[in-house]
Write a protein that holds these residues in place. Structure first.
Motif, mmCIF file in Angstrom:
data_model
loop_
_atom_site.group_PDB
_atom_site.id
_atom_site.type_symbol
_atom_site.label_atom_id
_atom_site.label_comp_id
_atom_site.label_asym_id
_atom_site.label_seq_id
_atom_site.Cartn_x
_atom_site.Cartn_y
_atom_site.Cartn_z
ATOM 1 N N ASP A 137 20.020 95.065 57.793
ATOM 2 C CA ASP A 137 21.561 95.061 57.625
ATOM 3 C C ASP A 137 22.373 93.771 58.093
ATOM 4 O OD1 ASP A 137 24.028 96.499 57.499
ATOM 5 O OD2 ASP A 137 24.039 97.335 59.524
ATOM 6 N N VAL A 138 23.536 93.417 57.503
ATOM 7 C CA VAL A 138 24.264 92.411 57.834
ATOM 8 C C VAL A 138 25.861 92.696 57.756
ATOM 9 C CG1 VAL A 138 22.377 90.825 56.727
ATOM 10 C CG2 VAL A 138 24.458 91.536 55.243
ATOM 11 N N ASN A 139 26.405 92.067 58.351
ATOM 12 C CA ASN A 139 27.970 92.329 58.525
ATOM 13 C C ASN A 139 28.540 91.442 57.533
ATOM 14 O OD1 ASN A 139 27.909 89.940 60.033
ATOM 15 N ND2 ASN A 139 29.384 90.788 61.425
ATOM 16 N N PRO A 140 29.953 91.493 57.108
ATOM 17 C CA PRO A 140 30.618 90.580 56.387
ATOM 18 C C PRO A 140 30.725 89.194 56.939
ATOM 19 C CG PRO A 140 31.888 92.863 56.443
ATOM 20 C CD PRO A 140 30.695 92.951 57.570
ATOM 21 N N ALA A 141 30.576 89.027 58.154
ATOM 22 C CA ALA A 141 30.766 87.742 58.623
ATOM 23 C C ALA A 141 29.428 86.848 58.415
ATOM 24 C CB ALA A 141 31.286 87.608 60.156
ATOM 25 N N PHE A 142 28.302 87.682 58.209
ATOM 26 C CA PHE A 142 27.128 87.072 58.056
ATOM 27 C C PHE A 142 26.983 85.870 56.974
ATOM 28 C CE2 PHE A 142 22.912 86.961 56.075
ATOM 29 C CZ PHE A 142 21.931 86.648 57.231
ATOM 30 N N GLU A 143 27.527 86.052 55.988
ATOM 31 C CA GLU A 143 27.460 84.966 54.918
ATOM 32 C C GLU A 143 28.286 83.763 55.441
ATOM 33 O OE1 GLU A 143 28.943 84.100 50.388
ATOM 34 O OE2 GLU A 143 28.597 86.246 51.078
ATOM 35 N N LYS A 144 29.330 83.982 56.190
ATOM 36 C CA LYS A 144 30.174 82.658 56.585
ATOM 37 C C LYS A 144 29.218 81.786 57.453
ATOM 38 C CE LYS A 144 33.220 83.300 59.684
ATOM 39 N NZ LYS A 144 34.362 83.829 60.706
ATOM 40 N N HIS A 145 28.616 82.451 58.514
ATOM 41 C CA HIS A 145 27.928 81.791 59.650
ATOM 42 C C HIS A 145 26.748 81.394 59.074
ATOM 43 C CE1 HIS A 145 30.732 82.560 62.813
ATOM 44 N NE2 HIS A 145 30.850 83.913 62.428
ATOM 45 N N THR A 146 25.937 82.027 57.810
ATOM 46 C CA THR A 146 24.751 81.440 57.305
ATOM 47 C C THR A 146 24.528 80.709 56.085
ATOM 48 O OG1 THR A 146 24.002 83.667 56.427
ATOM 49 C CG2 THR A 146 23.604 83.237 58.613
ATOM 50 N N GLY A 147 25.549 81.127 55.227
ATOM 51 C CA GLY A 147 25.799 80.452 53.931
ATOM 52 C C GLY A 147 24.894 81.342 53.101
ATOM 53 N N LEU A 148 24.137 82.409 53.667
ATOM 54 C CA LEU A 148 22.982 83.106 52.745
ATOM 55 C C LEU A 148 23.730 84.200 51.829
ATOM 56 C CD1 LEU A 148 20.273 83.070 55.191
ATOM 57 C CD2 LEU A 148 20.600 81.556 53.440
ATOM 58 N N ARG A 149 23.741 84.626 50.708
ATOM 59 C CA ARG A 149 24.317 85.420 49.851
ATOM 60 C C ARG A 149 23.428 86.472 49.575
ATOM 61 N NH1 ARG A 149 28.405 83.062 45.498
ATOM 62 N NH2 ARG A 149 30.062 82.137 46.920
ATOM 63 N N GLY A 150 23.599 87.850 49.823
ATOM 64 C CA GLY A 150 22.726 88.894 49.106
ATOM 65 C C GLY A 150 21.538 89.100 50.145
ATOM 66 N N ALA A 151 21.837 88.775 51.551
ATOM 67 C CA ALA A 151 20.606 88.715 52.090
ATOM 68 C C ALA A 151 20.065 90.150 52.441
ATOM 69 C CB ALA A 151 20.926 88.074 53.447
ATOM 70 N N GLN A 152 20.746 91.152 52.565
ATOM 71 C CA GLN A 152 20.367 92.509 52.766
ATOM 72 C C GLN A 152 19.142 92.997 51.984
ATOM 73 O OE1 GLN A 152 23.398 95.161 53.733
ATOM 74 N NE2 GLN A 152 22.273 97.094 53.565
ATOM 75 N N GLY A 153 18.186 93.478 52.663
ATOM 76 C CA GLY A 153 16.836 93.931 51.963
ATOM 77 C C GLY A 153 15.852 92.639 51.587
ATOM 78 N N LYS A 154 16.228 91.535 51.777
ATOM 79 C CA LYS A 154 15.415 90.341 51.538
ATOM 80 C C LYS A 154 14.758 89.793 52.841
ATOM 81 C CE LYS A 154 17.883 88.868 47.390
ATOM 82 N NZ LYS A 154 18.586 87.921 46.654
ATOM 83 N N THR A 155 13.633 88.685 52.766
ATOM 84 C CA THR A 155 13.160 88.236 53.859
ATOM 85 C C THR A 155 13.888 86.983 53.685
ATOM 86 O OG1 THR A 155 11.154 87.253 52.644
ATOM 87 C CG2 THR A 155 10.977 89.671 53.479
ATOM 88 N N ILE A 156 13.653 86.155 55.124
ATOM 89 C CA ILE A 156 14.232 84.803 55.060
ATOM 90 C C ILE A 156 13.418 83.837 54.498
ATOM 91 C CG2 ILE A 156 12.593 84.565 57.418
ATOM 92 C CD1 ILE A 156 16.283 83.246 56.738
ATOM 93 N N CYS A 157 11.869 84.144 54.357
ATOM 94 C CA CYS A 157 11.177 83.360 53.328
ATOM 95 C C CYS A 157 11.565 83.134 52.049
ATOM 96 C CB CYS A 157 9.639 83.541 53.587
ATOM 97 S SG CYS A 157 9.078 83.047 55.394
#
Length: 579
Positions: A161-181
């Motif tokens: 789960d990610v909140n709306p501010a997640f993308e602003k702070h990480t620069g990652l789009r469409g992260a929910q359900g995906k792994t960091i790798c």
């Protein structure tokens, strides 16, 4: 400890506790004493025991006592029940002892606890109120599932789960359900290790960490979420890259400032305005020609060192301080050791007022003798240049090449002209205008020479006729250091050219007259020779005329004799002459 340092220590918003090498309390500031619940003298240099416990919780007191053997964990937070506040503790080894810092993190802990409460409420009730908070919070938030390998080593984590501010702070789009790798293939392994430790131990952690692969600094709080076997971790975080850059820039700036002070040989002064005592660093006393061991001088002594002509500057310094709280002054001193006269520049500011009067002033002194001497030399050089510029007989101008349309001929603008320029060129108000503007039909060869000088940097001397000005000129063009800039010295030589032309014409006429005179002399010589022959032949002619003849033959002989005499007299270019 000096009064300034003590004032600074007591005014800090953090709690500060100073321990000796054995862990005994040497000093603590007011904020630390408030959190401790004691007066400083109750714990300073006292053995640990119930009397020194104050209101500190047991875990904090135990951590404080163990600082000398086990430095404080910067990620540990301690709750102060008596104050209903949270603090963190960090320690640093300095000299023979330790300095312990307590920082108020109540708001952060309350925010973290509130977030946990909100997450629990979201899981239980999924209320609209929580959704509003979750979606509008400034910090980034996510829930991770930490993934382990067969050896139970954390190797990856999935964003559940990610909140709306997640993308602003990480620069990652469409992260929910995906792994960091999947999102960042070259992510540093320590991130999985951090979250894996939280998932396995259930212990929360707070830290600031840099991700090279993401090019960001993060301030984060990670905590276990739900049953430990799920290995879920909640992360509340913020991108603090700009703050880190600012801090690094500030550190570099401070380092550069310290280097500059050392390299610039700045004289530092602390002036007690009430007692007129001035304390300074070694460099200041060396500038004044005094022994640095003195450490301080009076204002009266400083005035005595000042050049007599500049001593009134001290009255101006006092006026500036009392009126504006700061001053700036340039003055000369006469060094007592060698009698050298030095120019000094000083700036200062009031750092403490008492009863609307300056009490303490900090100032910086700089020896600017070289600058003053250079400025004076420049002023004299400029004066000589201006005198030459204004009084020289030749015309002089400074040109700069101006941009023209592609394919169009080049042009030059007059940057400056001397007073003789108009006399030699006939052009008025030339400064700021171009050659082609003032002389539309300027000869192409002149502009070609200017272009050659501007390109090659080699000076050229030439002369010629300028039809639009109806003048003959002699010109010397020199390239300046700046590309496209020329200095041109020229003279109007029209009068000399006309005089030379008149002289050449006079010489031609004189040469023609000499030729005519030679011809006339030759003709006179020929006539003289013919006359000489006639005189020589005259007796024979007379004899012929006197010889007795018949009446019928005499006219013929007389005619022949007269014809012969006439031909000798006239010569090759016979002209009628009287006999």
């Amino acid at each position: 400890m000096s009064a300034d340092a003590e004032s600074l220590l007591q005014g800090l918003p953090w709690g500060v506790v100073v321990l000796d090498a054995h862990g005994s309390v040497l000093r603590l500031n007011e904020q630390a004493a408030r959190w401790w619940g004691v007066r400083p003298q109750e714990v300073q240099c006292k053995p640990w025991g119930p009397a020194t416990a104050g209101t500190l919780p047991a875990d904090l007191l135990q951590a404080l006592q163990a600082v000398t053997s086990s430095p404080a964990r910067p990620d540990a937070a301690y709750f102060l029940p008596h104050h209903q506040e949270w603090i963190t503790m960090t320690s640093a080894h300095q000299g023979d002892g330790w300095v312990v810092y307590w920082q108020d993190v109540t708001e952060r802990e309350q925010a973290a606890q509130e977030l946990l409460h909100v997450k629990d409420e979201l899981a239980r009730r999924a209320t609209d109120n929580y959704a509003t908070l979750y979606n509008s919070m400034d910090e980034g938030f996510c829930i991770l599932e930490v993934l382990f390998d067969a050896a139970q080593h954390p190797v990856d984590y999935r964003f559940l789960d990610v909140n709306p501010a997640f993308e602003k702070h990480t620069g990652l789009r469409g992260a929910q359900g995906k792994t960091i790798c999947e999102l960042v293939p070259d992510i540093e392994p320590h991130w999985a290790a951090i979250y894996g430790r939280v998932a396995l131990t259930g212990e929360s952690t707070r830290l600031e960490e840099h991700s090279e692969s993401m090019g960001r600094w993060f301030n984060l709080y990670a905590f276990s979420v739900g049953p430990r076997q799920n290995r879920h971790v909640g992360v509340l975080f913020a991108d603090v890259t700009e703050r880190k850059r600012t801090e690094e820039a500030r550190r570099e700036s401070d380092a550069h400032l310290r280097q500059a002070v050392g390299l610039a040989h700045l004289g530092i002064c602390q002036w007690d305005y009430q007692t007129d005592l001035m304390r300074g660093n070694d460099e200041r006393f060396l500038m004044l020609g005094l022994d640095p061991a003195r450490a301080e001088i009076t204002v009266a002594e400083a005035i005595a060192l000042t050049h007599p002509d500049d001593r009134p500057a001290w009255a101006g310094i006092r006026e500036q301080l009392e009126a504006r709280g700061e001053f700036r002054a340039d003055y000369r001193i006469v060094r007592p050791g060698d009698g050298a006269v030095r120019w000094l520049s000083e700036v200062g500011r009031v750092v403490e007022w008492q009863h609307d009067k300056p009490a303490r002033i900090h100032s910086v002194l700089l020896d600017v003798t070289d600058s003053h001497e250079a400025a004076e030399a420049l002023r004299q050089s400029e004066a000589r240049y201006r005198s030459l510029f204004d009084n020289m007989e030749q015309g002089f101008c400074l040109l700069e090449q101006v941009a023209t349309a592609p394919g169009a001929p080049t042009d030059y603008r007059y940057r400056a002209v001397n007073p003789a320029f108009e006399r030699h060129s006939g052009l008025a108000d030339a400064t700021g205008r171009t050659i082609r503007e003032l002389v539309p039909g300027v000869e192409p060869y002149i502009m070609a020479i200017f272009d050659e000088v501007a390109t090659s940097g080699e000076s050229r001397r030439f002369g010629g006729y300028v039809a639009d000005l109806d003048r003959w000129v002699e010109v010397e063009a020199v390239a300046e250091a700046q590309p496209g800039h020329l200095a041109v010295l020229f003279s109007d030589v029209s009068a000399r050219h006309r005089a030379e032309q008149t002289l050449r014409e006079s010489e031609a006429r004189a040469q023609a007259a000499r030729a005519e005179a030679v011809q006339a002399q030759a003709a006179a010589e020929a006539q003289r020779q013919r006359l000489h022959r006639l005189v020589a032949e005259a007796p024979a002619l007379i004899a012929t005329l006197r010889a007795p003849t018949t009446s019928s033959s005499w006219p013929m002989r007389a005619s022949a004799a007269c014809s012969g005499a006439a031909s000798w007299w006239a010569g090759p270019t016979a002209r009628p002459r009287p006999i």
